[in-house]
Design a protein around this motif. Structure first.
Motif, PDB file in Angstrom:
ATOM      1  N   SER B 287      67.660  37.043 -59.187  1.00 34.41           N
ATOM      2  CA  SER B 287      68.682  36.475 -60.065  1.00 34.41           C
ATOM      3  C   SER B 287      68.674  34.969 -59.925  1.00 34.41           C
ATOM      4  N   VAL B 288      68.630  34.291 -61.059  1.00 28.66           N
ATOM      5  CA  VAL B 288      68.621  32.832 -61.058  1.00 28.66           C
ATOM      6  C   VAL B 288      69.906  32.360 -61.699  1.00 28.66           C
ATOM      7  N   GLY B 289      70.623  31.522 -61.019  1.00 27.14           N
ATOM      8  CA  GLY B 289      71.819  30.948 -61.616  1.00 27.14           C
ATOM      9  C   GLY B 289      71.412  29.777 -62.493  1.00 27.14           C
ATOM     10  N   PRO B 316      76.117  31.395 -65.772  1.00 26.07           N
ATOM     11  CA  PRO B 316      75.149  32.291 -66.420  1.00 26.07           C
ATOM     12  C   PRO B 316      74.010  32.592 -65.458  1.00 26.07           C
ATOM     13  N   VAL B 317      73.611  33.848 -65.445  1.00 23.07           N
ATOM     14  CA  VAL B 317      72.614  34.309 -64.487  1.00 23.07           C
ATOM     15  C   VAL B 317      71.511  35.004 -65.248  1.00 23.07           C
ATOM     16  N   LEU B 418      70.026  33.693 -55.381  1.00 19.80           N
ATOM     17  CA  LEU B 418      69.377  32.987 -54.296  1.00 19.80           C
ATOM     18  C   LEU B 418      68.789  31.668 -54.726  1.00 19.80           C
ATOM     19  N   LEU B 419      68.674  31.420 -56.038  1.00 20.10           N
ATOM     20  CA  LEU B 419      68.210  30.102 -56.454  1.00 20.10           C
ATOM     21  C   LEU B 419      68.881  29.724 -57.764  1.00 20.10           C
ATOM     22  N   TRP B 420      68.893  28.418 -58.024  1.00 25.94           N
ATOM     23  CA  TRP B 420      69.577  27.899 -59.191  1.00 25.94           C
ATOM     24  C   TRP B 420      68.608  27.051 -59.979  1.00 25.94           C
ATOM     25  N   TRP B 421      68.673  27.215 -61.297  1.00 26.66           N
ATOM     26  CA  TRP B 421      67.759  26.511 -62.180  1.00 26.66           C
ATOM     27  C   TRP B 421      68.477  25.318 -62.750  1.00 26.66           C
TER      28      TRP B 421
END
Lengths: 418, 509
Positions: B287-289, B316-317, B418-421
């Protein structure tokens, strides 16, 4: 005689297998847990069923059920062990309905259930209540008078046990209730050379709610990053504003010496993440308060945090079954200013070993009072302790007409009927 | 007993007050106001001292003067620092003063029947050592203990057989490249596993990027990509895909083994991510935030902000969607409809930058999937060369697969982000050249203040007296005091500019 070659091969194979097995065992030891053996041996996992028989007296409900009905908070505070012990014994296989074959007699009287609005128990009526209960059992059954209580046990989890007072000076003045001098006392208080601890008493941990602690478990791979952790009072401003009485000045000393030390995460706050923080700490301080025992020991054991016990001459729960010197760190009260030196000079291998001992599930089980009872828990440890006192010599049985206890000893207020 | 003794002291004090009053009045009426004045002054003085000390010291005085039963047990009562400094008014910070000895009176109420116990009931002193501050050697020992404990924890509960990681990063030289790459570099330097960092640079390899990568100490493969990065986001996304495929070709040619992770230089990665991806078998999804950069606060974005607040939109994910039994059933993608009109087209636009439907960053692959000719290659993966040759628009690694149901959802089935864009680029009118160079260091700017002061003093005290020009006192008053003030301030600034060392335990938590 010519030895065929296959004998050598077989011997070589067996030898290597043996060596490898030893290696595997050593490797296993470096893994998670280690067996616990106290002075009485490896007794944490003993099963008391079949080794003793306990008879539970049927007392009128004014001694137990009615008191509980009046205040159900008694089931969740740290003195709840007396109630749960009663419930456990009622449905346990060690219970016998035939008192003639019983080794031990249990009197279910809830002396620690008279609570203030804040939830603290008032011990003022407890001596009279206990006296009245003993009068009842001695008049209705012959077993008390037979030994004057030497084969009876009572659960008295209050601050100073059967001295029935929360202030130490007053408790020492009163001493153990004279009628209980020959009985075995199961209590949380333990301090060597103290009036309120009889020889032969069984020390138990205070009650801590198992479900509440289980609900706050965090994944075990969360790295332990706090070195020393403590949450609680350092100065009891209400009762001892200038300090020096509360905790014999030890908690105040901890605060004054280490409040600026980043290794010590100590404060008086009540965080909601208290249990989670304990699981992220390497050492948890368990200093004495008004009494030397505290539920922090139980919490530290459950959460794998090495307890640092600052209480001179304390007797810890199940001291003969659990080798507390190998599991916790004992610091004398006069050495509190050097606490950081003491803790940092512990070699890392010793720290890891203590953590391995704490990780032993039977250790954690022995500190809890789960509902319903599970094998190896504190109820079973109490029964094991009682079973280790058997068989008794016949001298505890009194000769007819002999009287040892003085029924009129003690303060005058205690003699009033309850 | 204590209480009664103190009561005695109090009554004694009261008695002394009462006796002196009538005594004075009998002697001389003139002395009475003087005596009462004297007592008032003494009382006031005692009050003031108590205020300063913080406790009523009168009890202490009377205890010292009037206590008769002193037992053998003496407890050290090291007086708190406040009292020490007030008593030694002349010495400023003497911490070697010997502790004040106060004999304690423990109550003798311990039962004579019990054996002598070390523990006595009663008032105890609070033991404070003379220097209650941490010793740096002990702090280091404590950190070594913590480190050993954490290593043991990782051995027991962490990943058992960690596989090496291959990180693929497309980048190009621009104002914010140093910013983004440094952040990513620091994250990668903290990863406890072996890693290979493949950096693909658009526009060919440059010395600046190479210098930056050199500082990391990681094993890097720096590849140049011939085309330059275009100026629209659409084209940039497509080019980044082509750069990633170039990196995958390197993995294939060199047969690098491990887990391939796509780390774009604008993204933020948490450390748990690297532990989580070790559990992937073939291909995993995370899942990327999405931190959609909302640009500056002009009208359009403020309207959008209000709309967002009204609808109370969460972060938004993008990532895998699972059913209750933990199996992959679909994908959460970014809903770009509300932002379509306001999204940025050019890279230096002050507007929202939108991600694609599914970002490459949210996927991890086993490097064997891109290798040529291995024995147990799964059937559902397409060959990389064929894909590149076909020149399809690969918008996510899912195009590598024939069957998307084999993707493993990671991070508690996508519930853990676990990670954010994030894509942040400098404005078109940014004055910094590509490749930011830091000219001003910490104390350097302060020299700008100090230098003229030194010059000034040189002129005033050395040159002027030596020269023949007569300077008079007016010049002193005019120029001296403001400049002195400035010098003092700059001196303190200079001191404060040396930052305190960072708390070491930040590195562990």
């Amino acid at each position: 005689m010519k030895v065929p070659i296959w004998v050598f091969v077989v011997v070589a194979v067996l030898a290597t297998a043996f060596v490898l097995r030893i290696g595997a065992e050593e490797l296993d030891q470096s893994h998670q847990t280690e067996r616990i053996a106290g002075s009485a041996g490896d007794v944490l996992e003993d099963d008391p069923v079949g080794r003793l028989k306990v008879f539970v007296y049927e007392l009128p409900s004014k001694y137990n059920k009615k008191i509980l009905q009046k205040d159900p908070r008694c089931l969740t505070h740290m003195f709840a062990a007396e109630i749960f012990m009663h419930w456990f014994l009622l449905s346990s296989p060690v219970r016998t309905l035939n008192p003639e074959e019983a080794d031990w007699f249990y009197t279910p009287v809830y002396t620690t259930c008279d609570l203030t609005p804040n939830g603290l128990p008032l011990p003022f009526k407890s001596p009279r209540m206990m006296r009245s209960a003993i009068q009842l059992i001695s008049s209705n059954w012959p077993f008390w008078n037979r030994t004057e209580g030497a084969d009876h046990f009572f659960v008295v989890p209050h601050d100073f046990g059967a001295c029935f007072h929360y202030q130490e000076e007053k408790a020492i003045e009163r001493g153990i209730l004279p009628l209980l001098q020959r009985a075995t006392l199961v209590q949380t208080f333990g301090q060597r050379n103290h009036v309120c601890l009889n020889e032969g008493s069984i020390t138990i941990p205070p009650y801590a709610p198992p479900q509440k602690m289980q609900a706050h478990l965090i994944p075990p791979d969360t790295p332990r990053s706090i070195f020393v952790y403590f949450r609680g009072l350092f100065y009891d401003v209400g009762n001892d504003p200038e300090g020096g009485y509360y905790a014999r000045g030890a908690r105040a000393s901890v605060w004054e010496n280490f409040k600026n030390n980043p290794l010590f995460d100590i404060s008086t706050e009540h965080p909601t993440t208290y249990y989670e923080d304990m699981q992220r700490a390497v050492f948890c301080l368990c200093p004495l308060g008004w009494a030397p025992w505290s539920p922090r020991l139980v919490e530290g054991v459950i959460f794998g945090c090495i307890p640092v016990i600052i209480a001179d001459d304390i007797v810890l729960p199940f001291a003969d079954a659990i080798p507390w010197e190998e599991i916790g760190v004992f610091v004398a009260e006069k050495d509190v200013p050097k606490l950081d030196t003491i803790l940092t000079s512990i070699p890392p291998e010793v720290v890891l070993r203590k953590q391995r001992l704490l990780a032993n599930p039977s250790m954690k089980q022995a500190m809890l009072f789960p509902q319903p009872a599970q094998p190896g828990d504190a109820f079973h440890q109490i029964l094991n302790g009682l079973a280790r006192k058997l068989p008794r010599d016949k001298s505890i049985h009194l000769k007819p007409g002999e009287k040892i206890l003085n029924w009129t000893a003690g303060p005058v207020g205690d003699l009033k009927p309850w | 007993m204590k209480l009664s003794q103190q009561q005695n002291c109090n009554t004694r004090r009261n008695n002394s007050f009462r006796t002196t009053g009538p005594l004075d009045s009998s002697v001389d009426s003139a002395f009475k106001p003087l005596a009462s004045f004297f007592w008032v002054v003494l009382h006031g003085l005692c009050c003031l001292i108590s205020l300063v000390l913080g406790f009523r010291f009168s009890r202490l005085i009377f205890f010292l003067l009037f206590s008769t039963n002193t037992t053998s047990t003496t407890n050290h009562y090291t007086v708190p620092a406040l009292l020490r400094t007030t008593s030694d008014a002349t010495q400023t910070l003497t911490l070697q003063t010997p502790p004040v000895l106060i004999t304690d009176t423990p109550s003798n109420r311990t039962n004579p029947a019990t054996t002598s116990s070390r523990v006595v009931v009663g008032r105890h002193g609070i033991l404070i050592r003379p220097w209650p501050h941490p010793n740096p050697i002990e702090v280091m020992k404590a950190h070594r203990i913590i480190e050993r404990v954490q290593r043991e924890q990782r051995l027991q509960y962490g990943v058992k057989n960690p596989r090496p990681l291959i990180i693929v990063t497309p980048t190009y030289i621009r104002t914010f490249q140093t910013l983004h790459l440094t952040g990513l570099m620091h994250s990668l330097m903290l990863v406890p596993y072996d890693l290979t960092w493949i950096v693909v640079e658009a526009g060919g390899t440059t010395k600046e990027t190479a210098a930056l990568l050199e500082k990391s100490g990681l094993r890097t493969i720096h590849i140049g990509f011939e085309e330059r990065m275009p100026i629209t986001w659409e084209a940039r996304h497509r080019m980044e895909t082509r750069m990633r495929l170039r990196a995958l070709r390197v993995v294939r040619e060199q047969r690098l083994d491990g887990i391939v992770m796509f780390a774009d230089d604008g993204n933020t990665h948490s450390m748990e991510l690297f532990d989580e991806i070790q559990s992937v078998k073939w291909i995993g999804a995370l899942s990327v935030g999405i931190l959609a950069h909302s640009g500056n606060s002009d009208e359009s974005s403020s309207l959008l902000q209000k709309q967002e607040d009204e609808e109370n939109l969460p972060l938004p994910v993008q990532g895998p969607a699972c059913n209750s039994s933990g199996q992959l059933v679909g994908w959460h993608t970014f809903n770009s409809l509300p932002y379509v009109e306001k999204s940025a087209t050019y890279i230096d636009d002050r507007a929202i930058v939108l991600p694609r439907k599914l970002e490459w960053a949210g996927f991890v692959l086993n490097s064997k999937l891109v290798w040529k000719d291995i024995e147990d290659k799964p059937e559902w993966v397409k060959d990389l060369d064929k894909l590149v040759a076909d020149e399809e628009d690969l918008d996510s690694p899912l195009s590598l697969l024939e069957d998307t149901s084999v993707v493993e959802p990671l991070g508690n089935c996508g519930r853990k982000i676990l990670l954010w864009w994030l894509r942040v680029e400098a404005r078109a009118d940014s004055k910094f050249p590509p490749g930011l160079v830091f000219f001003f260091s910490n104390s350097f700017s302060v020299v700008y203040i100090l230098l003229p002061c030194y010059l000034y003093f040189f002129v005033l005290y050395i040159l002027l007296p030596l020269s023949d020009t007569g300077y008079d006192q007016r010049y002193y008053m005019f120029f001296l005091f403001p400049w002195h003030f400035l010098v003092v301030i700059s001196f303190y600034l200079h001191l404060m500019s040396d930052d305190l060392p960072e708390c070491i335990h930040m590195a562990y938590s």
